[in-house]
Design an enzyme around this catalytic site. Structure first.
Site, short mmCIF file in Angstrom:
data_model
loop_
_atom_site.label_atom_id
_atom_site.label_comp_id
_atom_site.label_asym_id
_atom_site.label_seq_id
_atom_site.Cartn_x
_atom_site.Cartn_y
_atom_site.Cartn_z
N CYS A 1 -109.88 23.82 -0.81
CA CYS A 1 -109.26 22.60 -1.40
C CYS A 1 -110.39 22.20 -2.61
O CYS A 1 -110.68 23.17 -3.34
CB CYS A 1 -109.32 21.40 -0.23
SG CYS A 1 -110.90 21.01 0.44
N ARG B 1 -102.23 19.16 -8.86
CA ARG B 1 -103.72 19.59 -8.97
C ARG B 1 -103.61 21.21 -8.74
O ARG B 1 -104.28 21.98 -9.80
CB ARG B 1 -104.91 19.26 -7.91
CG ARG B 1 -104.94 17.74 -8.18
CD ARG B 1 -106.06 17.19 -7.22
NE ARG B 1 -107.50 17.74 -7.63
CZ ARG B 1 -108.50 17.64 -6.66
NH1 ARG B 1 -108.40 17.00 -5.50
NH2 ARG B 1 -109.56 18.05 -6.99
#
Length: 279
Positions: free
Chosen positions: A237, A180
């Protein structure tokens, strides 16, 4: 903060449960893409543990402007904590079945709210069961608590200050999975990639194969190699959940860190913010 102030072992928790001052135990069963945490809880949880719904009790409603898991209003968090049975002076233990990644959100929020005796069960439900301890089913019904939360007891940073941060003095850690970070996949947020200047530091590297946090020395070496020893550390995050796990790991290593609550979900939703891909 040390591992003794962040973590509790199964044996220590059993001893605490049998003491004259047993802790409030919170089950924070949640994972990205799995909305059935409550069902998992009711199928089997630590005796007396109260289920905490991360999406509705540990976060305000999602918005593009604030991200997928904005911090809850202090009054809402206090009301939830009282529902869980948290009182003035309570000890609190949090756990999950996801290497502590969801439980750490509750750990961080309650410490941010002003509670000082909050620990994460190291290894979570798996460690409890591996030790041969029994589990309960159904719902626990705690007595209402009277805790008073103050808020602001752990540091946070807003999106504009993240954008203005100087890389020479601030280390921005991205706690998401490496793919990611690199922009190879993005299952939930508007644009793949990462905040420019961020360093990949996936939370999976904080734990061993059995889901327990790595020893203090190993975590100190890990974060030192990333440059955390001589800079202020900011963590993000996807939505501010697993970043709390990173902050817990940093705390075990003796390194203070600041949470960017909006995280990449807030950043990537703003088309005016640049996004980087690759390493």
């Amino acid at each position: 903060m040390t591992s003794q102030q962040v973590l509790i072992t199964v044996d220590e928790l059993v001893e605490a449960m049998l003491s004259s001052r047993p802790p409030v135990v919170l089950d924070v069963r949640w994972q990205l893409g799995d909305p059935a945490g409550g069902d998992h809880y009711r199928a089997g949880h630590l005796p007396g543990a109260v289920f905490v719904d991360l999406d509705t009790e540990l976060a305000a409603p999602a918005t593009a402007e604030a991200g997928r898991h904005p911090l809850p209003e202090l009054a809402d968090l206090q009301a939830a904590a009282r529902r869980w049975g948290v009182g003035v002076g309570s000890r609190v233990v949090v756990y999950d079945d996801w290497e502590g990644k969801a439980a750490a959100r509750a750990w961080w929020l309650l410490r941010w709210g002003g509670l000082t005796d909050v620990t994460i069960l190291d290894g979570g439900l798996g460690a409890w069961q591996a030790a041969g301890m029994r589990v309960s089913t159904g719902n626990a019904t705690p007595r209402a608590g009277n805790v008073v939360l103050t808020g602001g007891q752990l540091p946070t940073i807003g999106i504009d200050d993240v954008a203005a941060a100087d890389a020479a003095s601030t280390l921005l850690l991205d706690a998401r999975a490496p793919e990611r970070f690199r922009g190879e996949t993005e299952p939930v947020d508007p644009r793949p990639g990462h905040i420019p200047g961020a360093v990949s530091a996936p939370t999976g590297a904080n734990v061993t194969a059995d889901g327990r946090f790595r020893p203090e020395a190993e975590l100190r070496d890990r974060f030192g190699a990333l440059g955390a020893a001589d800079r202020e550390v900011v963590v993000y995050c996807g939505s501010g959940v697993t970043a709390a796990h990173q902050i817990a790991a940093l705390a075990i290593a003796g390194i203070p860190a600041t949470l960017f609550p909006g995280s990449y979900s807030q950043w990537s939703a703003d088309a005016a913010r640049p996004v980087a891909v690759g390493r």
